[in-house]
Motif scaffolding. Structure first.
Motif, PDB file in Angstrom:
ATOM      1  N   PRO A   2       0.873  -1.275  -0.272  1.00 49.75           N
ATOM      2  CA  PRO A   2      -0.429   0.190   0.234  1.00 49.75           C
ATOM      3  C   PRO A   2       0.545   1.030   0.288  1.00 49.75           C
ATOM      4  O   PRO A   2       0.640   2.441  -0.784  1.00 49.75           O
ATOM      5  N   TRP A   3       2.489   1.199   0.362  1.00 49.83           N
ATOM      6  CA  TRP A   3       2.755   2.735   0.874  1.00 49.83           C
ATOM      7  C   TRP A   3       3.118   2.759  -0.534  1.00 49.83           C
ATOM      8  O   TRP A   3       2.862   3.847  -0.713  1.00 49.83           O
ATOM      9  N   THR A   4       4.186   1.752  -0.621  1.00 51.93           N
ATOM     10  CA  THR A   4       4.209   1.524  -2.143  1.00 51.93           C
ATOM     11  C   THR A   4       3.270   2.764  -3.438  1.00 51.93           C
ATOM     12  O   THR A   4       3.548   3.733  -4.175  1.00 51.93           O
ATOM     13  N   ILE A   5       1.808   1.536  -3.539  1.00 52.73           N
ATOM     14  CA  ILE A   5       1.483   1.902  -4.386  1.00 52.73           C
ATOM     15  C   ILE A   5       0.189   3.590  -3.708  1.00 52.73           C
ATOM     16  O   ILE A   5       0.210   3.949  -5.512  1.00 52.73           O
TER      17      ILE A   5
ATOM     18  N   SER B  33      -6.874   7.160   4.549  1.00 50.45           N
ATOM     19  CA  SER B  33      -8.140   7.057   4.074  1.00 50.45           C
ATOM     20  C   SER B  33      -7.863   5.935   2.523  1.00 50.45           C
ATOM     21  O   SER B  33      -8.417   5.026   2.224  1.00 50.45           O
ATOM     22  N   LEU B  34      -7.235   6.295   1.779  1.00 48.75           N
ATOM     23  CA  LEU B  34      -5.957   6.202   0.389  1.00 48.75           C
ATOM     24  C   LEU B  34      -5.251   4.849   0.502  1.00 48.75           C
ATOM     25  O   LEU B  34      -5.913   3.571   0.548  1.00 48.75           O
ATOM     26  N   LEU B  35      -4.777   4.794   1.997  1.00 49.87           N
ATOM     27  CA  LEU B  35      -4.307   3.624   2.507  1.00 49.87           C
ATOM     28  C   LEU B  35      -4.862   2.342   2.193  1.00 49.87           C
ATOM     29  O   LEU B  35      -4.660   1.278   2.428  1.00 49.87           O
ATOM     30  N   ASP B  36      -5.906   2.536   3.650  1.00 52.11           N
ATOM     31  CA  ASP B  36      -7.208   1.474   3.651  1.00 52.11           C
ATOM     32  C   ASP B  36      -7.533   1.283   2.795  1.00 52.11           C
ATOM     33  O   ASP B  36      -7.957  -0.352   2.106  1.00 52.11           O
TER      34      ASP B  36
ATOM     35  N   VAL C  64      12.153   5.541   1.834  1.00 48.55           N
ATOM     36  CA  VAL C  64      12.133   6.452   1.687  1.00 48.55           C
ATOM     37  C   VAL C  64      11.433   7.121   2.766  1.00 48.55           C
ATOM     38  O   VAL C  64      11.195   8.614   3.807  1.00 48.55           O
ATOM     39  N   LEU C  65      10.931   6.125   3.802  1.00 48.12           N
ATOM     40  CA  LEU C  65      10.110   6.167   4.930  1.00 48.12           C
ATOM     41  C   LEU C  65      11.096   6.697   6.330  1.00 48.12           C
ATOM     42  O   LEU C  65      11.938   5.162   6.248  1.00 48.12           O
ATOM     43  N   SER C  66      10.854   6.896   7.768  1.00 46.83           N
ATOM     44  CA  SER C  66      11.476   6.751   8.505  1.00 46.83           C
ATOM     45  C   SER C  66      10.938   5.712   9.482  1.00 46.83           C
ATOM     46  O   SER C  66      10.075   5.135   8.839  1.00 46.83           O
ATOM     47  N   ARG C  67      11.787   4.710  10.494  1.00 45.72           N
ATOM     48  CA  ARG C  67      11.695   4.101  11.157  1.00 45.72           C
ATOM     49  C   ARG C  67      10.463   4.202  11.964  1.00 45.72           C
ATOM     50  O   ARG C  67       8.825   2.832  11.744  1.00 45.72           O
ATOM     51  N   GLU C  68       9.296   5.541  11.922  1.00 49.50           N
ATOM     52  CA  GLU C  68       8.568   6.147  12.901  1.00 49.50           C
ATOM     53  C   GLU C  68       7.586   5.998  12.140  1.00 49.50           C
ATOM     54  O   GLU C  68       5.956   5.569  12.110  1.00 49.50           O
ATOM     55  N   LEU C  69       7.758   7.131  10.862  1.00 51.92           N
ATOM     56  CA  LEU C  69       7.185   6.723   9.547  1.00 51.92           C
ATOM     57  C   LEU C  69       6.409   5.519   9.388  1.00 51.92           C
ATOM     58  O   LEU C  69       4.683   5.636   8.991  1.00 51.92           O
ATOM     59  N   TYR C  70       7.233   4.519   8.883  1.00 51.86           N
ATOM     60  CA  TYR C  70       6.790   3.715   7.891  1.00 51.86           C
ATOM     61  C   TYR C  70       5.925   2.567   9.470  1.00 51.86           C
ATOM     62  O   TYR C  70       4.352   2.065   8.935  1.00 51.86           O
TER      63      TYR C  70
ATOM     64  N   LYS D 180       3.939   3.780  11.632  1.00 49.70           N
ATOM     65  CA  LYS D 180       2.971   4.337  11.727  1.00 49.70           C
ATOM     66  C   LYS D 180       2.057   4.429  10.858  1.00 49.70           C
ATOM     67  O   LYS D 180       1.003   4.257  11.061  1.00 49.70           O
ATOM     68  N   PHE D 181       2.378   4.610   9.564  1.00 49.26           N
ATOM     69  CA  PHE D 181       1.215   4.665   8.228  1.00 49.26           C
ATOM     70  C   PHE D 181       1.386   3.196   7.385  1.00 49.26           C
ATOM     71  O   PHE D 181       0.091   2.600   6.863  1.00 49.26           O
ATOM     72  N   ALA D 182       2.415   2.883   7.488  1.00 52.16           N
ATOM     73  CA  ALA D 182       2.779   0.968   7.018  1.00 52.16           C
ATOM     74  C   ALA D 182       2.497   0.106   7.016  1.00 52.16           C
ATOM     75  O   ALA D 182       1.788  -0.804   6.484  1.00 52.16           O
ATOM     76  N   LEU D 183       3.335  -0.480   8.376  1.00 55.61           N
ATOM     77  CA  LEU D 183       2.981  -1.198   9.042  1.00 55.61           C
ATOM     78  C   LEU D 183       1.549  -1.841   9.164  1.00 55.61           C
ATOM     79  O   LEU D 183       1.086  -3.136   8.769  1.00 55.61           O
TER      80      LEU D 183
END
Ligand code: CP3
Length: 343
Positions: free
Chosen positions: A147-150, A179-182, A212-218, A220-223
């Motif tokens: 999802p993050w890459t898309i 909402s987009l990631l979902d 390109v994401l920090s551990r924190e952002l990954y 929070k959003f991607a994981l």
């Protein structure tokens, strides 16, 4: 259909194998003259992806020509945004382009719910055909983008080095981003399940821009999206390849998947320490090694295999093979893995 070569599946599940299985990311593609010939008969890449018989044909080419232990269905990660309503073009020598991108919540609200058997019929049908034609020779890998890459492509509309627009959304438009990631995650789960239903023996999720994401952002959003995908897919083994994600391998290790793919910047021993014994590792020869001489390819491949220690390992490059590489070097890599004797 009984598989005659199930090394990949046994390695993914953590069972004993005589040697590590081997395949290459982007094995079906421009390195093979036979691929370029099939493509030349059609209007281009997209038509190839959307013509099931041809997509199946180029899926099987590397099994015949390179003797790999798995086939990966010929398609692209960008079919998901297309099925959701954002069409892409593949511009020769430039890469993908999306005429429309996501700017606002109303753009997200307009996206379609994906029905894979209808909207992605071409890839699902290609899987059925490839599976039949493989006739049990090797497992068939299905795949989707993470999802993050898309999200990156849907927001920016083309490739980028920094993906700063996509990252800006995470800070300035958090609820839109979520909402987009979902929505992408829902589509991805449906798509992977349809691929499995059609015959995929293992599925891989490509998070090409994880780095390109920090551990924190990954986290929070991607994981959370990856967690949802891993938890939803329990029919076949799943591989997560988060390119550039070496700085949060420990977080990826908590995912409910069988295998983690590693890019070439990660040391296999360090990776094993971070991940523990509970997962298979896939990778991770620096693809540029294939520009070296045959002896060097053999030496570097053996060194890589040694560092993985021979158990719970699927041999691959640390990313896709580059189009200008000599298929003979690729064959040397594959042959070296096949001749590898533990200890
Ligand atoms: O052999 C395989 O691995 C299966 C086929 C496959 C393709 N794309 C075919 C392809 C797979 C698994 C992908 C995944 C993919 N597509 C990713 C994730 C993996 C990665 O490389 O990180 C990404 C980011 C894409 C998006 C994409 N597709 C880009 C950026 C490009 C253009 C760059 C390029 O190499 O030209 C593509 C095109 C593409 N996808 C090609 C192939 C064989 C080349 C197109 C051609 O034949 O001209």
């Amino acid at each position: 259909m009984e598989l005659r070569n199930d090394l990949l599946l046994r390695a993914a599940r953590g069972e004993e194998t005589e040697r590590p299985p081997v395949w290459l990311m982007r094995q079906a593609g421009r390195i093979l003259p036979e691929y370029r010939a099939v493509r030349a008969e059609l209007s281009g890449f997209k038509e190839l992806v959307e013509t099931p018989e041809k997509a199946a044909e180029v899926t099987i080419q590397p099994v015949d020509l390179l003797d790999v232990d798995a086939a990966i269905i010929f398609s692209d990660i960008l079919v998901i945004p297309e099925a959701m309503g954002l069409t892409y073009e593949m511009v020769e020598k430039v890469g993908p382009r999306f005429p429309q991108v996501i700017h606002a919540q109303s753009d997200v609200d307009r996206l379609k719910e994906v029905e894979p058997e209808k909207d992605l019929f071409y890839t699902i049908e290609a899987i059925r055909i490839a599976k039949k034609q493989l006739n049990g020779r090797v497992p068939l890998i299905g795949f989707a983008g993470a999802p993050w890459t898309i999200f990156c492509y849907m927001v920016e509309g083309k490739g980028s080095k920094e993906w700063s627009k996509a990252r800006r959304f995470l800070w300035q438009e958090e609820s839109l981003a979520r909402s987009l990631l979902d929505k992408i995650t829902d589509a991805t789960i449906a798509y992977l399940k349809a691929q499995i239903e059609a015959g995929a023996d293992l599925v891989q999720v490509f998070d090409s821009w994880a780095g390109v994401l920090s551990r924190e952002l990954y986290a929070k959003f991607a994981l959370p999206c990856m967690e949802r995908i891993c938890d939803a897919i329990d029919e076949v083994p799943l591989t997560v390849f988060a390119k550039g994600g070496g700085h949060f391998l420990q977080d990826l290790a908590s995912l409910n998947c069988e295998t983690l793919g590693l890019d070439w910047t990660v040391d296999p021993l360090e990776a094993r320490k971070a991940v523990g014994a509970g997962k298979t590792l896939q990778g991770n020869l620096d693809p540029s090694v294939l520009y070296a001489g045959h002896d060097e390819v053999r030496e570097q491949t053996n060194r890589m295999l040694q560092r993985f220690g021979g158990t719970r390992h699927i041999a691959n490059l640390g990313h896709g093979v580059y189009p200008d590489m000599d298929p003979e070097k690729v064959k040397t890599f594959i042959k070296t893995v096949k001749e590898y004797q533990q200890r």
